[in-house]
Design an enzyme around this catalytic site. Structure first.
Site, PDB file in Angstrom:
ATOM      1  N   GLN A 146       5.202 -13.813   3.602  1.00 15.84           N
ATOM      2  CA  GLN A 146       5.020 -12.954   2.428  1.00 15.84           C
ATOM      3  C   GLN A 146       5.481 -13.750   1.210  1.00 15.84           C
ATOM      4  O   GLN A 146       6.665 -13.780   0.879  1.00 15.84           O
ATOM      5  CB  GLN A 146       5.824 -11.666   2.593  1.00 15.84           C
ATOM      6  CG  GLN A 146       5.527 -10.921   3.889  1.00 15.84           C
ATOM      7  CD  GLN A 146       4.122 -10.341   3.938  1.00 15.84           C
ATOM      8  OE1 GLN A 146       3.721  -9.586   3.054  1.00 15.84           O
ATOM      9  NE2 GLN A 146       3.368 -10.689   4.975  1.00 15.84           N
ATOM     10  N   ALA A 175       4.357  -0.495  -0.083  1.00 15.51           N
ATOM     11  CA  ALA A 175       4.071  -1.678   0.727  1.00 15.51           C
ATOM     12  C   ALA A 175       3.538  -2.836  -0.115  1.00 15.51           C
ATOM     13  O   ALA A 175       3.310  -2.716  -1.325  1.00 15.51           O
ATOM     14  CB  ALA A 175       3.080  -1.314   1.831  1.00 15.51           C
ATOM     15  N   HIS A 176       3.292  -3.961   0.570  1.00 15.78           N
ATOM     16  CA  HIS A 176       2.878  -5.187  -0.117  1.00 15.78           C
ATOM     17  C   HIS A 176       1.509  -5.045  -0.778  1.00 15.78           C
ATOM     18  O   HIS A 176       0.606  -4.391  -0.275  1.00 15.78           O
ATOM     19  CB  HIS A 176       2.888  -6.387   0.825  1.00 15.78           C
ATOM     20  CG  HIS A 176       2.080  -6.243   2.075  1.00 15.78           C
ATOM     21  ND1 HIS A 176       2.164  -7.143   3.103  1.00 15.78           N
ATOM     22  CD2 HIS A 176       1.183  -5.314   2.484  1.00 15.78           C
ATOM     23  CE1 HIS A 176       1.349  -6.782   4.068  1.00 15.78           C
ATOM     24  NE2 HIS A 176       0.748  -5.677   3.714  1.00 15.78           N
ATOM     25  N   ASN A 177       1.427  -5.650  -1.953  1.00 17.06           N
ATOM     26  CA  ASN A 177       0.193  -5.719  -2.750  1.00 17.06           C
ATOM     27  C   ASN A 177      -0.298  -4.367  -3.264  1.00 17.06           C
ATOM     28  O   ASN A 177      -1.418  -4.254  -3.737  1.00 17.06           O
ATOM     29  CB  ASN A 177      -0.926  -6.419  -1.979  1.00 17.06           C
ATOM     30  CG  ASN A 177      -0.670  -7.899  -1.817  1.00 17.06           C
ATOM     31  OD1 ASN A 177      -0.156  -8.324  -0.778  1.00 17.06           O
ATOM     32  ND2 ASN A 177      -0.996  -8.687  -2.824  1.00 17.06           N
ATOM     33  N   SER A 191      -1.929  -2.738  -0.260  1.00 14.44           N
ATOM     34  CA  SER A 191      -3.123  -3.034  -1.073  1.00 14.44           C
ATOM     35  C   SER A 191      -3.807  -1.798  -1.638  1.00 14.44           C
ATOM     36  O   SER A 191      -4.942  -1.874  -2.118  1.00 14.44           O
ATOM     37  CB  SER A 191      -4.142  -3.862  -0.266  1.00 14.44           C
ATOM     38  OG  SER A 191      -3.575  -5.098   0.116  1.00 14.44           O
TER      39      SER A 191
END
Length: 293
Positions: free
Chosen positions: A188, A229-231, A249
């Site tokens: 990450q 969460a990520h993105n 995302s």
């Protein structure tokens, strides 16, 4: 103070403090802004009550008509609070600050905080006791990190950001590839960018991007115990309530409201002004200004 109009009772009533309608005693002021509290209004012992401009109910208290009783009550409540103690500029003797970190002269780094190499702490920022600011992280002017906040490496906070205790900005995104029956961690390598005037509640976590940026837009307010969460990209001036979970995302527009315990799958888009009700599960894109429950 609040642009109100006394229309019943005495304008000479002495007020010694604020309280709720149900708990108020003589000498205290309260507010009425929702019909569900009509019975409390009838029974209140408050000496004065803030009410809407169109109020036509009955109460024994002196009434003050205002545009927004809740907002006016907040203004009045602040008059009774003790003046906040100003943090002392400088670095506490027990804090650990790398020599390469850049701190504004009036920044405050409190006891047992850690500021790693090449971090930047802006003017008037407060890094509370036990906080961790990672290598190369940037903390904007006027930010306030309450005790035990973590801002991981290279993440960026805008100006006047408030992070409550237990917030983690920049933890690893949850990403694994499965090969030969084993889960292999996906690096990450991205960051988190938080806009100006964002406030984030206690024990909320915001994952760094797998690549690029996880973004929290200007003016957005996030409650306690939220997982982002990520993105994920969140727009400006959103309201995100407790225990919301947003998968990777997903893109959230401006002025979106996500009520308590709403869950969003990954890779969807939520349009500007949309509202997702409490405990809703959102699995598809949502049009602007849509309301789902």
């Amino acid at each position: 103070l609040v642009g109100g109009e006394v229309f019943s009772g005495s304008g000479d009533t002495v007020i010694e403090g604020p309280a709720s309608l149900a708990a108020a005693q003589p000498g205290e002021i309260s507010f009425f802004s929702h019909p569900r509290y009509a019975n409390d209004l009838k029974q209140t012992r408050a000496s004065a009550v803030l009410v809407p401009r169109d109020f036509a109910g009955e109460t024994s208290a002196s009434c003050i008509r205002v545009d927004n009783p809740s907002s006016a009550f907040t203004v009045i409540t602040q008059q009774f609070l003790p003046a906040p103690s100003a943090p002392t500029p400088g670095v506490h003797a027990s804090a650990v600050v790398d020599p390469s970190a850049k701190l504004a002269p009036d920044a405050s780094v409190q006891a047992l905080a850690v500021v790693e190499a090449d971090a930047v702490i802006g003017a008037g920022a407060v890094i509370g006791a036990g906080c961790f600011v990672g290598r190369g992280a940037k903390i904007g002017a006027g930010c306030f990190l309450h005790p035990h906040v973590t801002v991981r490496e290279s993440c960026v906070l805008g100006d006047r950001v408030i992070l409550h205790s237990g917030v983690v900005v920049g933890s690893d995104g949850f990403g694994y590839d499965t090969k030969d029956g084993r889960h292999l961690k996906i690096p990450q390598s991205g960051i988190v960018v938080v806009g100006n005037d964002v406030e984030i509640g206690a024990n909320t976590t915001i994952d760094r991007a797998r690549f690029g940026r996880t973004v929290i837009g200007e003016g957005t307010k996030i409650d306690n115990l939220v997982m982002i969460a990520h993105n994920v990209v969140i727009g400006r001036h959103c309201i995100i309530c407790a225990q919301v979970g947003i998968s990777g995302s997903t893109q959230i527009g401006d002025y979106v409201v996500l009520a308590g315990q709403a869950g969003l799958v990954g890779h969807i888009k939520v349009g500007d002004g949309a509202i997702v009700g409490a405990q809703s599960g959102l699995s598809n894109d949502l049009e602007p200004k849509a309301i789902v429950v």
